[in-house]
Design an enzyme around this catalytic site. Structure first.
Site, PDB file in Angstrom:
ATOM      1  N   LYS A   8      42.609 102.409  53.788  1.00  0.00           N
ATOM      2  CA  LYS A   8      43.614 102.077  54.159  1.00  0.00           C
ATOM      3  C   LYS A   8      44.435 102.234  56.338  1.00  0.00           C
ATOM      4  CE  LYS A   8      45.977 102.656  50.969  1.00  0.00           C
ATOM      5  NZ  LYS A   8      45.561 104.023  50.254  1.00  0.00           N
ATOM      6  N   ARG A  83      54.630 100.121  46.654  1.00  0.00           N
ATOM      7  CA  ARG A  83      54.465 100.353  45.937  1.00  0.00           C
ATOM      8  C   ARG A  83      54.262 100.293  44.548  1.00  0.00           C
ATOM      9  NH1 ARG A  83      51.534 104.557  49.366  1.00  0.00           N
ATOM     10  NH2 ARG A  83      50.014 106.312  48.412  1.00  0.00           N
ATOM     11  N   ARG A 122      38.521 114.492  52.604  1.00  0.00           N
ATOM     12  CA  ARG A 122      38.756 114.100  53.262  1.00  0.00           C
ATOM     13  C   ARG A 122      39.701 115.021  54.961  1.00  0.00           C
ATOM     14  NH1 ARG A 122      44.077 109.581  52.646  1.00  0.00           N
ATOM     15  NH2 ARG A 122      44.659 111.242  51.668  1.00  0.00           N
ATOM     16  N   ARG A 155      44.415 117.876  53.515  1.00  0.00           N
ATOM     17  CA  ARG A 155      46.476 117.983  53.060  1.00  0.00           C
ATOM     18  C   ARG A 155      46.506 118.453  51.826  1.00  0.00           C
ATOM     19  NH1 ARG A 155      46.854 110.979  52.994  1.00  0.00           N
ATOM     20  NH2 ARG A 155      47.714 111.588  50.669  1.00  0.00           N
ATOM     21  N   ARG A 166      47.428 111.449  41.482  1.00  0.00           N
ATOM     22  CA  ARG A 166      47.765 110.020  42.037  1.00  0.00           C
ATOM     23  C   ARG A 166      47.201 108.790  42.438  1.00  0.00           C
ATOM     24  NH1 ARG A 166      46.216 113.094  47.577  1.00  0.00           N
ATOM     25  NH2 ARG A 166      46.004 110.730  47.887  1.00  0.00           N
TER      26      ARG A 166
HETATM   27  P1  ADP Z   1      46.630 107.724  50.750  1.00  0.00           P
HETATM   28  O1  ADP Z   1      46.556 107.256  52.034  1.00  0.00           O
HETATM   29  O2  ADP Z   1      46.418 108.878  50.074  1.00  0.00           O
HETATM   30  O3  ADP Z   1      47.192 106.363  50.072  1.00  0.00           O
HETATM   31  P2  ADP Z   1      49.777 108.468  51.347  1.00  0.00           P
HETATM   32  O4  ADP Z   1      49.116 108.711  52.283  1.00  0.00           O
HETATM   33  O5  ADP Z   1      50.158 106.822  51.648  1.00  0.00           O
HETATM   34  O6  ADP Z   1      48.023 108.801  49.877  1.00  0.00           O
HETATM   35  O7  ADP Z   1      50.714 108.984  50.669  1.00  0.00           O
HETATM   36  C1  ADP Z   1      50.959 110.362  50.549  1.00  0.00           C
HETATM   37  C2  ADP Z   1      52.150 110.220  49.841  1.00  0.00           C
HETATM   38  O8  ADP Z   1      53.459 110.148  50.056  1.00  0.00           O
HETATM   39  C3  ADP Z   1      52.440 109.754  47.764  1.00  0.00           C
HETATM   40  O9  ADP Z   1      51.435 110.360  46.905  1.00  0.00           O
HETATM   41  C4  ADP Z   1      53.596 109.730  47.209  1.00  0.00           C
HETATM   42  O10 ADP Z   1      54.246 110.752  47.154  1.00  0.00           O
HETATM   43  C5  ADP Z   1      54.150 109.128  49.020  1.00  0.00           C
HETATM   44  N1  ADP Z   1      54.311 107.914  48.910  1.00  0.00           N
HETATM   45  C6  ADP Z   1      54.002 107.721  49.739  1.00  0.00           C
HETATM   46  N2  ADP Z   1      54.193 106.092  50.193  1.00  0.00           N
HETATM   47  C7  ADP Z   1      55.218 106.487  49.488  1.00  0.00           C
HETATM   48  C8  ADP Z   1      55.535 104.780  48.649  1.00  0.00           C
HETATM   49  N3  ADP Z   1      55.922 103.553  49.362  1.00  0.00           N
HETATM   50  N4  ADP Z   1      56.581 105.056  47.346  1.00  0.00           N
HETATM   51  C9  ADP Z   1      56.864 105.982  46.868  1.00  0.00           C
HETATM   52  N5  ADP Z   1      56.292 106.986  47.357  1.00  0.00           N
HETATM   53  C10 ADP Z   1      55.447 107.374  49.103  1.00  0.00           C
HETATM   54  P1  ADP Z   2      43.893 105.951  52.417  1.00  0.00           P
HETATM   55  O1  ADP Z   2      44.110 105.471  53.973  1.00  0.00           O
HETATM   56  O2  ADP Z   2      43.564 104.360  51.909  1.00  0.00           O
HETATM   57  O3  ADP Z   2      43.705 106.464  51.851  1.00  0.00           O
HETATM   58  P2  ADP Z   2      41.734 106.818  53.855  1.00  0.00           P
HETATM   59  O4  ADP Z   2      41.498 106.019  55.435  1.00  0.00           O
HETATM   60  O5  ADP Z   2      42.397 108.081  54.494  1.00  0.00           O
HETATM   61  O6  ADP Z   2      42.278 106.053  53.329  1.00  0.00           O
HETATM   62  O7  ADP Z   2      40.337 107.400  54.310  1.00  0.00           O
HETATM   63  C1  ADP Z   2      39.504 108.096  52.916  1.00  0.00           C
HETATM   64  C2  ADP Z   2      38.526 109.388  52.847  1.00  0.00           C
HETATM   65  O8  ADP Z   2      37.831 108.085  54.013  1.00  0.00           O
HETATM   66  C3  ADP Z   2      38.190 109.831  54.693  1.00  0.00           C
HETATM   67  O9  ADP Z   2      37.962 110.763  54.635  1.00  0.00           O
HETATM   68  C4  ADP Z   2      38.113 108.922  55.582  1.00  0.00           C
HETATM   69  O10 ADP Z   2      36.803 109.626  56.451  1.00  0.00           O
HETATM   70  C5  ADP Z   2      37.045 108.253  54.416  1.00  0.00           C
HETATM   71  N1  ADP Z   2      36.041 106.615  54.406  1.00  0.00           N
HETATM   72  C6  ADP Z   2      37.263 106.068  54.517  1.00  0.00           C
HETATM   73  N2  ADP Z   2      36.718 104.734  55.267  1.00  0.00           N
HETATM   74  C7  ADP Z   2      35.472 105.206  54.388  1.00  0.00           C
HETATM   75  C8  ADP Z   2      34.214 103.893  54.303  1.00  0.00           C
HETATM   76  N3  ADP Z   2      34.566 103.173  54.267  1.00  0.00           N
HETATM   77  N4  ADP Z   2      33.431 104.783  54.028  1.00  0.00           N
HETATM   78  C9  ADP Z   2      33.502 106.293  53.620  1.00  0.00           C
HETATM   79  N5  ADP Z   2      33.937 106.325  53.872  1.00  0.00           N
HETATM   80  C10 ADP Z   2      35.878 105.957  54.405  1.00  0.00           C
END
Ligand code: ADP
Ligand code: ADP
Length: 216
Positions: A8, A83, A122, A155, A166
């Site tokens: 994302k 979410r 990551r 992270r 998660r």
């Molecule tokens: P990822 O990129 O791995 O999907 P995020 O960076 O979006 O994770 O979120 C990291 C953490 O921040 C989540 O595990 C949660 O604790 C908190 N968080 C983010 N967005 C929300 C939301 N919309 N509602 C509740 N908690 C959230």
């Molecule tokens: P999210 O915001 O959904 O948690 P990220 O954009 O942070 O996901 O991506 C999670 C990890 O996967 C990062 O280390 C990123 O560099 C890698 N990544 C993202 N998109 C791809 C893809 N299409 N193929 C392989 N690795 C990816």
């Protein structure tokens, strides 16, 4: 929308450049608050460390403040929100009251085993949270952000014990929202297993079409 690690943030970074939209990533906002030691940061840190969602009222407040800012008046890109069902309802209410509506809900989907591979490798930069992967998207110089030169870190919640939690939270609390957006005709699905450039091309084409339709 999409499971943790679906890509994302990676896609959002690109779409922000394509469409010149303000970008609100709740995870980035919360991590910045934790790093800066603000009241919000203190309130949410423990939830995040455990891989749980922070309370709905806390996160809704964070988003509502941004929807009302001037920069969001022509549109915005949300990442990581909503979410939960209460968050969807709060967002709908807030947009209704302002005479606005969502253009689309974009789902980037990948299976659980891919989530685990991605999150274990990551890295994000300390300055602006730019995203890398040690194997799939390495920086030019190891440990250094290509875009702003800051240090790359893992992270805390990308450690294996928190990743499974998660994923469970995603399946239980967030996945049910997909059907809701599908029923409303807003959902657009993208195969997040494809390489980043391909996923980007697909999303950009979809958004460009939606934008044209909105202008007609
Ligand atoms: P990822 O990129 O791995 O999907 P995020 O960076 O979006 O994770 O979120 C990291 C953490 O921040 C989540 O595990 C949660 O604790 C908190 N968080 C983010 N967005 C929300 C939301 N919309 N509602 C509740 N908690 C959230
Ligand atoms: P999210 O915001 O959904 O948690 P990220 O954009 O942070 O996901 O991506 C999670 C990890 O996967 C990062 O280390 C990123 O560099 C890698 N990544 C993202 N998109 C791809 C893809 N299409 N193929 C392989 N690795 C990816």
């Amino acid at each position: 929308m999409g499971p943790p690690g679906a890509g994302k943030g990676t896609q959002a970074e690109r779409l922000v450049d394509d469409f010149d939209l303000p970008y609100y990533a709740t995870g980035d906002i919360l991590r910045a608050a934790v790093n800066n030691g603000t009241e919000l940061g203190k309130e949410v840190k423990e939830y995040m460390d455990r891989g749980e969602l922070v309370p709905d009222d806390v996160i809704c407040q964070v988003i509502m403040e941004r929807l009302d800012s001037n920069e969001a008046s022509d549109g915005f890109l949300l990442d990581g929100f909503p979410r939960t069902v209460p968050q969807v309802e709060a967002l709908d209410d807030a947009l209704d009251k302002r005479g606005r509506a969502l253009t689309a809900a974009l789902l980037v989907d990948v299976p659980d085993e891919e989530v685990i591979r991605r999150l274990s490798g990551r890295r994000i930069c300390v300055k602006n949270q730019h995203v890398y992967h040690v194997e799939f998207d390495p920086p030019k110089e190891e440990g250094v952000c290509d875009q702003d030169g800051s240090r790359l870190i893992q992270r805390d919640d990308d450690k294996p014990e928190t990743v499974q939690k998660r994923l469970d939270v995603y399946h239980e609390q967030t996945e049910p929202l997909i059907g809701r957006y599908e029923d409303r005709g807003l959902l657009r699905r993208f195969d997040g297993r494809r390489p980043p450039d391909e996923v980007h091309d697909h999303i950009r084409a979809t958004l460009a079409t939606l934008r044209l339709e909105a202008e007609l």
